[in-house]
Motif scaffolding. Structure first.
Motif, PDB file in Angstrom:
ATOM      1  N   THR A 158       8.867  -0.388   4.884  1.00 52.52           N
ATOM      2  CA  THR A 158       8.658   0.916   4.364  1.00 52.52           C
ATOM      3  C   THR A 158       9.658   1.394   3.558  1.00 52.52           C
ATOM      4  N   ASN A 172      -3.750  -3.820   9.269  1.00 46.63           N
ATOM      5  CA  ASN A 172      -4.229  -4.752   8.459  1.00 46.63           C
ATOM      6  C   ASN A 172      -5.764  -5.456   8.645  1.00 46.63           C
ATOM      7  N   ILE A 183       4.463   6.367   7.170  1.00 48.20           N
ATOM      8  CA  ILE A 183       3.327   5.610   6.799  1.00 48.20           C
ATOM      9  C   ILE A 183       3.246   4.275   7.448  1.00 48.20           C
ATOM     10  N   SER A 184       2.070   3.883   7.792  1.00 44.22           N
ATOM     11  CA  SER A 184       1.545   2.752   8.737  1.00 44.22           C
ATOM     12  C   SER A 184       0.358   2.192   8.055  1.00 44.22           C
ATOM     13  N   ARG A 185       0.040   0.928   8.643  1.00 45.08           N
ATOM     14  CA  ARG A 185      -1.204   0.395   8.095  1.00 45.08           C
ATOM     15  C   ARG A 185      -1.585  -0.627   9.151  1.00 45.08           C
ATOM     16  N   VAL A 226      -4.383   2.174   5.241  1.00 41.98           N
ATOM     17  CA  VAL A 226      -3.227   2.831   5.210  1.00 41.98           C
ATOM     18  C   VAL A 226      -3.160   4.137   5.780  1.00 41.98           C
ATOM     19  N   TYR A 227      -2.129   4.597   6.572  1.00 38.48           N
ATOM     20  CA  TYR A 227      -2.149   6.092   7.127  1.00 38.48           C
ATOM     21  C   TYR A 227      -0.787   6.710   6.829  1.00 38.48           C
ATOM     22  N   CYS A 275      -3.895   7.557  -2.435  1.00 42.19           N
ATOM     23  CA  CYS A 275      -3.705   6.325  -1.706  1.00 42.19           C
ATOM     24  C   CYS A 275      -3.651   5.211  -3.040  1.00 42.19           C
ATOM     25  N   ALA A 295      -3.134   0.738  -3.795  1.00 40.32           N
ATOM     26  CA  ALA A 295      -2.931  -0.726  -2.992  1.00 40.32           C
ATOM     27  C   ALA A 295      -2.909  -1.568  -3.986  1.00 40.32           C
ATOM     28  N   MET A 327       0.958  -1.238  -0.078  1.00 39.59           N
ATOM     29  CA  MET A 327      -0.030   0.033  -0.163  1.00 39.59           C
ATOM     30  C   MET A 327       0.951   1.265   0.082  1.00 39.59           C
ATOM     31  N   SER A 354       3.104  -5.655   3.265  1.00 40.59           N
ATOM     32  CA  SER A 354       2.157  -6.239   3.926  1.00 40.59           C
ATOM     33  C   SER A 354       2.835  -6.797   5.270  1.00 40.59           C
TER      34      SER A 354
END
Length: 124
Positions: free
Chosen positions: A57, A73, A69-71, A78-79, A95, A97, A34, A53
């Protein structure tokens, strides 16, 4: 159908912070990488940050040390936390993905999906 919906843009003064979010929804089998891209007026779309996944990063040099960036799951989300924003960060942020949709048969194929874009404006 699969879709990405982004949110969190806005107007902020230089030095301020914003957090973007993007949630994937629909008939999803799996989500691989993402990321966030941005496009400023008159410029090409560029990669800002990406996350695998597994949590690996990658950042554009221009945002290293300022953006994270973070996610999540469990939420297919995703942020992008953006700190110390500069006027040159002004752009529409998209964004992206890589998603494998559910299918009735055994074949699994990955597709790239894009969010609708959210405007980030940083004033000086």
């Amino acid at each position: 159908q699969v879709q990405l919906v982004g949110s969190g843009g806005g107007l902020v003064q230089a030095g301020g912070s914003l957090k973007l979010s993007c949630a994937a929804s629909g008939s999803i089998f799996s989500i691989n990488a993402m990321g966030w891209y941005r496009q400023a007026p008159g410029k090409q779309r560029e990669l800002v940050a990406a996350i695998t996944s597994g949590g690996g990063t990658n950042y554009a040099d221009s945002v290293k040390g300022r953006f994270t960036i973070s996610r999540d799951n469990t939420k297919n989300t995703v942020y992008l936390q953006m700190n110390s924003l500069k006027p040159e960060d002004t752009a529409v942020y998209y964004c992206n993905a890589l998603i494998v949709p559910r299918s009735p048969g055994p074949l699994r194929q990955e597709y790239a999906y894009w969010g609708q874009g959210t405007q980030v404006t940083v004033s000086s």
